[in-house]
Design a protein around this motif. Structure first.
Motif, PDB file in Angstrom:
ATOM      1  N   ARG A 106     -66.129  26.809 -39.307  1.00 57.95           N
ATOM      2  CA  ARG A 106     -65.276  25.937 -40.468  1.00 57.95           C
ATOM      3  C   ARG A 106     -63.859  25.667 -40.135  1.00 57.95           C
ATOM      4  NH1 ARG A 106     -65.043  29.545 -45.216  1.00 57.95           N
ATOM      5  NH2 ARG A 106     -65.083  31.209 -43.755  1.00 57.95           N
ATOM      6  N   SER A 107     -63.291  24.653 -40.608  1.00 57.64           N
ATOM      7  CA  SER A 107     -62.057  24.227 -40.576  1.00 57.64           C
ATOM      8  C   SER A 107     -61.788  22.989 -41.356  1.00 57.64           C
ATOM      9  CB  SER A 107     -61.743  23.976 -39.166  1.00 57.64           C
ATOM     10  OG  SER A 107     -60.337  23.530 -38.929  1.00 57.64           O
ATOM     11  N   ASP A 108     -60.506  22.571 -41.426  1.00 63.17           N
ATOM     12  CA  ASP A 108     -60.206  21.499 -42.390  1.00 63.17           C
ATOM     13  C   ASP A 108     -60.714  20.173 -41.305  1.00 63.17           C
ATOM     14  OD1 ASP A 108     -58.323  21.764 -40.329  1.00 63.17           O
ATOM     15  OD2 ASP A 108     -56.789  21.359 -41.389  1.00 63.17           O
ATOM     16  N   ILE A 109     -60.312  19.884 -40.226  1.00 64.75           N
ATOM     17  CA  ILE A 109     -60.822  18.933 -39.293  1.00 64.75           C
ATOM     18  C   ILE A 109     -61.251  19.536 -37.735  1.00 64.75           C
ATOM     19  CG2 ILE A 109     -59.458  17.180 -40.374  1.00 64.75           C
ATOM     20  CD1 ILE A 109     -57.587  17.498 -37.625  1.00 64.75           C
ATOM     21  N   GLY A 110     -62.406  19.167 -37.444  1.00 64.58           N
ATOM     22  CA  GLY A 110     -63.187  19.537 -36.005  1.00 64.58           C
ATOM     23  C   GLY A 110     -63.229  20.996 -36.428  1.00 64.58           C
ATOM     24  N   ALA A 111     -64.470  21.140 -37.253  1.00 69.70           N
ATOM     25  CA  ALA A 111     -64.884  22.447 -37.664  1.00 69.70           C
ATOM     26  C   ALA A 111     -65.324  23.262 -36.278  1.00 69.70           C
ATOM     27  CB  ALA A 111     -66.083  22.537 -38.604  1.00 69.70           C
ATOM     28  N   ALA A 112     -66.116  22.896 -35.326  1.00 73.29           N
ATOM     29  CA  ALA A 112     -66.437  23.338 -34.349  1.00 73.29           C
ATOM     30  C   ALA A 112     -65.473  23.325 -33.330  1.00 73.29           C
ATOM     31  CB  ALA A 112     -67.874  23.024 -33.788  1.00 73.29           C
ATOM     32  N   MET A 113     -64.757  22.246 -33.079  1.00 74.28           N
ATOM     33  CA  MET A 113     -64.033  21.880 -31.870  1.00 74.28           C
ATOM     34  C   MET A 113     -62.871  20.901 -32.358  1.00 74.28           C
ATOM     35  SD  MET A 113     -64.940  20.937 -27.850  1.00 74.28           S
ATOM     36  CE  MET A 113     -65.723  22.465 -27.415  1.00 74.28           C
ATOM     37  N   ARG A 114     -61.683  21.289 -31.855  1.00 77.07           N
ATOM     38  CA  ARG A 114     -60.696  20.130 -32.035  1.00 77.07           C
ATOM     39  C   ARG A 114     -59.702  20.025 -30.643  1.00 77.07           C
ATOM     40  NH1 ARG A 114     -55.024  19.311 -35.548  1.00 77.07           N
ATOM     41  NH2 ARG A 114     -54.747  16.949 -35.152  1.00 77.07           N
ATOM     42  N   ASN A 115     -59.693  18.823 -30.079  1.00 77.24           N
ATOM     43  CA  ASN A 115     -58.963  18.604 -28.909  1.00 77.24           C
ATOM     44  C   ASN A 115     -57.920  17.528 -29.019  1.00 77.24           C
ATOM     45  OD1 ASN A 115     -61.301  20.131 -27.310  1.00 77.24           O
ATOM     46  ND2 ASN A 115     -62.565  18.442 -27.774  1.00 77.24           N
ATOM     47  N   CYS A 116     -56.839  17.833 -28.741  1.00 70.35           N
ATOM     48  CA  CYS A 116     -55.676  17.115 -29.338  1.00 70.35           C
ATOM     49  C   CYS A 116     -54.622  16.824 -28.108  1.00 70.35           C
ATOM     50  CB  CYS A 116     -55.059  17.559 -30.724  1.00 70.35           C
ATOM     51  SG  CYS A 116     -54.376  19.076 -30.664  1.00 70.35           S
ATOM     52  N   ASP A 117     -53.549  15.942 -28.185  1.00 68.88           N
ATOM     53  CA  ASP A 117     -52.595  15.982 -27.358  1.00 68.88           C
ATOM     54  C   ASP A 117     -53.148  15.612 -25.871  1.00 68.88           C
ATOM     55  OD1 ASP A 117     -50.809  16.618 -29.416  1.00 68.88           O
ATOM     56  OD2 ASP A 117     -51.161  18.782 -29.079  1.00 68.88           O
ATOM     57  N   GLU A 118     -53.975  14.624 -25.767  1.00 68.37           N
ATOM     58  CA  GLU A 118     -54.654  14.175 -24.406  1.00 68.37           C
ATOM     59  C   GLU A 118     -55.353  15.111 -23.783  1.00 68.37           C
ATOM     60  OE1 GLU A 118     -51.630  12.297 -21.823  1.00 68.37           O
ATOM     61  OE2 GLU A 118     -51.160  10.969 -23.452  1.00 68.37           O
ATOM     62  N   SER A 119     -56.004  16.256 -24.769  1.00 74.64           N
ATOM     63  CA  SER A 119     -57.111  16.979 -23.978  1.00 74.64           C
ATOM     64  C   SER A 119     -58.363  16.160 -23.776  1.00 74.64           C
ATOM     65  CB  SER A 119     -57.382  18.065 -25.111  1.00 74.64           C
ATOM     66  OG  SER A 119     -56.388  18.882 -25.187  1.00 74.64           O
ATOM     67  N   SER A 120     -58.888  16.496 -22.566  1.00 73.69           N
ATOM     68  CA  SER A 120     -60.035  15.760 -22.029  1.00 73.69           C
ATOM     69  C   SER A 120     -61.114  16.800 -21.569  1.00 73.69           C
ATOM     70  CB  SER A 120     -59.593  14.610 -21.046  1.00 73.69           C
ATOM     71  OG  SER A 120     -59.015  13.609 -21.548  1.00 73.69           O
ATOM     72  N   PRO A 121     -61.740  17.482 -22.243  1.00 72.75           N
ATOM     73  CA  PRO A 121     -62.643  18.591 -22.044  1.00 72.75           C
ATOM     74  C   PRO A 121     -63.856  17.846 -21.606  1.00 72.75           C
ATOM     75  CG  PRO A 121     -62.366  18.521 -24.345  1.00 72.75           C
ATOM     76  CD  PRO A 121     -61.574  17.626 -23.873  1.00 72.75           C
ATOM     77  N   ILE A 122     -64.674  18.903 -20.551  1.00 70.02           N
ATOM     78  CA  ILE A 122     -65.929  18.459 -20.213  1.00 70.02           C
ATOM     79  C   ILE A 122     -67.018  19.132 -21.037  1.00 70.02           C
ATOM     80  CG2 ILE A 122     -67.555  18.026 -18.245  1.00 70.02           C
ATOM     81  CD1 ILE A 122     -65.151  17.702 -16.607  1.00 70.02           C
TER      82      ILE A 122
ATOM     83  N   THR B 286     -63.178  16.483 -42.044  1.00 66.57           N
ATOM     84  CA  THR B 286     -63.895  15.596 -41.392  1.00 66.57           C
ATOM     85  C   THR B 286     -64.486  16.231 -39.658  1.00 66.57           C
ATOM     86  OG1 THR B 286     -64.032  13.304 -40.299  1.00 66.57           O
ATOM     87  CG2 THR B 286     -62.086  14.516 -39.853  1.00 66.57           C
ATOM     88  N   ALA B 287     -65.410  16.094 -39.677  1.00 72.22           N
ATOM     89  CA  ALA B 287     -66.179  16.237 -38.115  1.00 72.22           C
ATOM     90  C   ALA B 287     -66.335  17.661 -37.588  1.00 72.22           C
ATOM     91  CB  ALA B 287     -65.343  15.643 -37.149  1.00 72.22           C
ATOM     92  N   ALA B 288     -67.595  17.732 -37.067  1.00 70.44           N
ATOM     93  CA  ALA B 288     -67.728  19.094 -36.330  1.00 70.44           C
ATOM     94  C   ALA B 288     -66.802  19.070 -34.945  1.00 70.44           C
ATOM     95  CB  ALA B 288     -69.229  18.970 -35.863  1.00 70.44           C
ATOM     96  N   VAL B 289     -66.646  17.970 -34.477  1.00 65.45           N
ATOM     97  CA  VAL B 289     -65.794  17.949 -33.335  1.00 65.45           C
ATOM     98  C   VAL B 289     -65.006  16.609 -33.232  1.00 65.45           C
ATOM     99  CG1 VAL B 289     -65.593  17.615 -30.821  1.00 65.45           C
ATOM    100  CG2 VAL B 289     -67.558  19.061 -31.891  1.00 65.45           C
ATOM    101  N   ILE B 290     -63.507  16.843 -33.129  1.00 62.52           N
ATOM    102  CA  ILE B 290     -62.779  15.513 -33.027  1.00 62.52           C
ATOM    103  C   ILE B 290     -61.890  15.514 -31.711  1.00 62.52           C
ATOM    104  CG2 ILE B 290     -60.864  16.799 -34.486  1.00 62.52           C
ATOM    105  CD1 ILE B 290     -60.104  14.012 -35.823  1.00 62.52           C
ATOM    106  N   ASN B 291     -61.819  14.723 -31.207  1.00 64.35           N
ATOM    107  CA  ASN B 291     -61.159  14.503 -30.121  1.00 64.35           C
ATOM    108  C   ASN B 291     -59.882  13.324 -30.271  1.00 64.35           C
ATOM    109  OD1 ASN B 291     -61.690  15.813 -26.772  1.00 64.35           O
ATOM    110  ND2 ASN B 291     -60.295  13.917 -26.917  1.00 64.35           N
ATOM    111  N   CYS B 292     -58.840  13.462 -29.709  1.00 69.32           N
ATOM    112  CA  CYS B 292     -57.738  12.477 -29.907  1.00 69.32           C
ATOM    113  C   CYS B 292     -56.950  12.201 -28.852  1.00 69.32           C
ATOM    114  CB  CYS B 292     -57.043  12.837 -31.229  1.00 69.32           C
ATOM    115  SG  CYS B 292     -56.127  14.380 -31.413  1.00 69.32           S
ATOM    116  N   HIS B 293     -56.797  11.125 -28.409  1.00 67.37           N
ATOM    117  CA  HIS B 293     -55.697  10.671 -27.221  1.00 67.37           C
ATOM    118  C   HIS B 293     -56.291  11.449 -25.900  1.00 67.37           C
ATOM    119  CE1 HIS B 293     -53.103   8.517 -29.783  1.00 67.37           C
ATOM    120  NE2 HIS B 293     -53.006   9.545 -30.844  1.00 67.37           N
ATOM    121  N   GLY B 294     -57.340  11.136 -25.715  1.00 68.27           N
ATOM    122  CA  GLY B 294     -57.851  11.926 -24.378  1.00 68.27           C
ATOM    123  C   GLY B 294     -59.352  11.049 -23.852  1.00 68.27           C
TER     124      GLY B 294
END
Length: 723
Positions: free
Chosen positions: A153-169, A183-191
């Protein structure tokens, strides 16, 4: 021509994940000690395993590998910027990192790269304010492989949040039952993340999008390939995914997702120039594919069919099957029933005779930059479809996420002349009545009216969570009838063979029944109700034999197994319709009709109550409940090593202050159980959205303000999972 632009920007930079060979350390939460070095898996001083994962990471250096033994680890781990490979020894089913509902589970905020590896874990019960309850990455790009993110649980990206040009595989990961306040189980921004062979299922974004959100990029195109989005719900946004990053979507399935009121994209909503290749959108509420804003998207070799709204948002569409037709720019499109194997479900493979077979454009396929087949040739076109089968068969690529023709699994032919005392055989896939080969049902109309109906349908195993029952062992059957309960007897058979068992003892195989309200499975016979008023549970005995079952007492159940041919079938005599699947009793001493994952006093009493007979508490399956079963049960007292599936529920929202307090919500006259199922769940969200807007007196107007809106949605989630 615009259609060739898709070949540009599909470049992903991979760091060598096979880091320089370093030290190997071990973790064992049962017998380890953090005072030991962790250099040996043997539990003895001074080089025995560490007791906690974090201690092992702290003791490691770049290039090291940490192996974690099976167990549940109540931890919050930080990779500390190290290129460490963290691997479980027994996979995510047996190895759990549990955040305990107090903080994030996994953190990467120190510049971790692709050489940082998380592999083979279940990440659960994480809570993260400002995102990332399960995992949080900031300016970091780890590799995450074969992990399950569940109930975070979280406010955004409950399962995973990747920010600040994170680019996970992200490879071969599942995101299931995660709950986002916004919003969202997973959110990725600027990556430019990569999602490959993943599953997003049953995630909820309370005020935004349900499954995956991609926003912006860092100049390199994000990629989502061979990934399925099933039954995700957006409170105000897209159900399956929202793309605002010009991503490339290849071989993806969007099915049975529910959008919110602001963005009608049930499957995928795009707010950028997305490129969509060989994707299937079907069975979603609202539009399967929605263009949220300019610039438009390019669509190739895809299917948009059977959604709540046939509208499609795109710039140009080529070689695709679009319901209602496509009058915009593009070419070579069709408007024809794709003939899915199971229309209306998430089994959107193509059946024999589908007009989408060999109807795509090979030139539209992108290069295999991810090297899906591991042959080091990244210039060839992508070699696989969503199922890992050859992407091109018969020389021409198909439309949609799946390649090739598959056998139909239609309902068995229903009859309107099923009279009293009639006996019929129903085989869903149209084959012969051979229990060792085909899932089938023999039905006797014991006392029902003439001209009754009985229908049996075979479904793919992923229609329901844990569709095999206690394990994903086989396809499932759904039985429907117009007969009242207790007026028919259905002898149900589901076959299995040695390949299905994967080392499981046939004696441990059960036929199981799905309880839609609880979201869990129980023994099929636990639903019987005709033996006596108020009776719940089996009437007959369990039989394990090498001869086909001929018993026809309600509640008899068992397994036929041919050791020579290494196949057999599970069967049960039932007196009610429902959904039935094949499961494995991984903990036989947990012999309640609905196993609770714990061997305790209730199992002890059940054993004593059937002493001297046969039944579920015949733990050693010798046909008699005796002192041997008693001793076995006492010897394994306590939690099962692999408990049965528990009812699904997400608990209370993290940020309860965003809505009304729970006391006032419970005082409401109108119940949030809008569908009357006895449980506040996903179906109630869908019912609320159907009456969204001004609607005085509607059941969905929970706060009585004359309008069904966000405040009512908040009130519903205050009661989520309640009966």
């Amino acid at each position: 021509m615009r259609r060739f632009l898709l070949l540009i920007g599909f470049v992903i930079t991979f760091t060598n994940t096979a880091a320089v060979l370093g030290t190997t350390r071990y973790v064992n939460g049962t017998c380890g000690s953090n005072s030991w070095t962790g250099l040996s898996p043997v539990c003895s001083p001074t080089d025995g395993p560490k007791a906690t994962i974090q201690a092992a990471i702290t003791a490691s250096s770049n290039g090291d590998t940490v192996f974690v033994a099976a167990g549940t680890y109540p931890e919050h781990i930080d990779f500390q910027g190290k290129a460490v490979a963290l691997r479980s020894t027994h996979g995510p089913e047996a190895t759990v990192i549990d955040g305990g509902g107090t903080d994030r589970v996994v953190t990467c905020t120190s510049g971790e790269g692709n050489d940082t590896l998380l592999e083979g874990f279940t990440i659960t019960n994480g809570v993260g304010l400002y995102g990332g309850g399960g995992m949080y990455c900031s300016a970091s790009s780890p590799t995450v492989r074969n992990c399950v993110f569940r109930n975070n649980r979280s406010d955004i990206g409950a399962a995973m949040r990747n920010c600040d040009e994170s680019s996970p595989i992200i490879e071969s990961c599942s995101f299931i039952d995660n709950f986002a306040e916004v919003t969202a189980a997973v959110i990725n921004c600027h990556g430019h993340p990569v999602f490959r062979d993943c599953l997003f299922r049953d995630n909820i974004g309370l005020l935004g999008d349900g499954g995956l959100v991609l926003t912006h990029n860092d100049g390199i195109t994000p990629t989502v390939i061979n990934t399925r989005f099933i039954r995700n719900t957006g409170g105000n946004g897209a159900g399956g995914a929202l793309d605002g990053s010009n991503a490339m979507w290849v071989n993806c399935v969007f099915s049975q997702n529910t959008p919110g009121s602001l963005i009608p994209g049930g499957g995928l909503a795009t707010c950028s120039g997305s490129t969509i290749i060989n994707c299937t959108f079907s069975g979603n509420d609202g539009e399967g594919l929605h263009l949220a804003c300019d610039p438009g998207s390019l669509v190739f070799n895809s299917i948009v069919w059977g959604n709540g709204d046939p509208a499609v948002g795109a710039d140009e569409i080529f070689f695709s099957d679009v319901q209602g037709g496509w009058s915009g720019p593009g070419s070579s499109n069709i408007d024809a029933d794709p003939k899915f194997v199971q229309p209306g479900t998430n089994d959107v493979r193509l059946s024999t005779g589908s007009p989408c077979l060999d109807a795509g454009d090979n030139a539209a396929l992108p290069p295999d930059e991810l090297d899906l087949d591991g042959d080091a040739d990244t210039t060839e076109t992508i070699p696989f479809d969503t199922d890992g089968k050859p992407r091109i068969q018969n020389g021409v690529v198909d439309m949609g996420a799946y390649e090739g023709a598959f056998e139909l699994m239609p309902p068995a032919e229903g009859t309107e002349d099923f009279d009293g005392n009639d006996f019929i055989f129903l085989v869903p896939n149209g084959g012969a009545f051979i229990p060792t080969v085909n899932a089938c049902v023999a039905v006797w109309n014991v006392s029902g009216p003439d001209d009754a109906t009985f229908l049996v349908t075979e479904y793919a195993a992923d229609l329901y969570p844990g569709a095999g029952g206690y394990s994903d062992l086989a396809v499932i059957l759904e039985m429907e009838t117009s007969l009242a309960a207790g007026q028919y007897l259905a002898n149900t058979y589901i076959p299995f063979d040695v390949d299905d068992l994967n080392g499981v003892d046939p004696h441990h195989v059960n036929l199981t029944r799905y309880d839609a309200e609880a979201g869990s499975w129980a023994l099929a016979v636990s639903g019987n109700s005709s033996a006596s008023p108020g009776h719940i549970g089996p009437v007959g005995d369990r039989h394990v034999s090498s001869a086909p079952a001929t018993n026809f007492e309600p509640g008899d159940y068992g397994v036929y197994w041919d050791p020579a041919d290494q196949h057999g079938f599970a069967w049960a005599n039932l007196d009610r319709p429902g959904v039935f699947g094949l499961g494995v009793a991984v903990c036989p001493a947990d012999c309640l009709q609905t196993p609770d994952g714990d061997i305790g006093i209730h199992d002890f009493l059940a054993l004593l109550g059937t002493w001297g007979s046969d039944g579920p508490c015949d733990v050693n399956y010798d046909g008699d409940i005796d002192i041997t079963d008693f001793s076995t049960l006492l010897g394994v007292w306590g939690p099962c090593a692999e408990p049965a599936l528990a009812p699904r529920g997400r608990g209370r929202p993290l940020m309860a202050t965003a809505g009304p307090d729970s006391a006032s919500a419970r005082a409401l006259v109108r119940s949030p159980d809008l569908d009357g199922s006895g449980l506040v769940e996903r179906a109630d969200v869908q019912a609320l959205h159907r009456s969204w807007g001004p609607c005085a007196g509607c059941p969905g107007d929970l706060d009585g303000d004359g309008e069904v809106g966000t405040s009512d949605l908040l009130r519903l989630y205050e009661r989520w999972g309640d009966s």
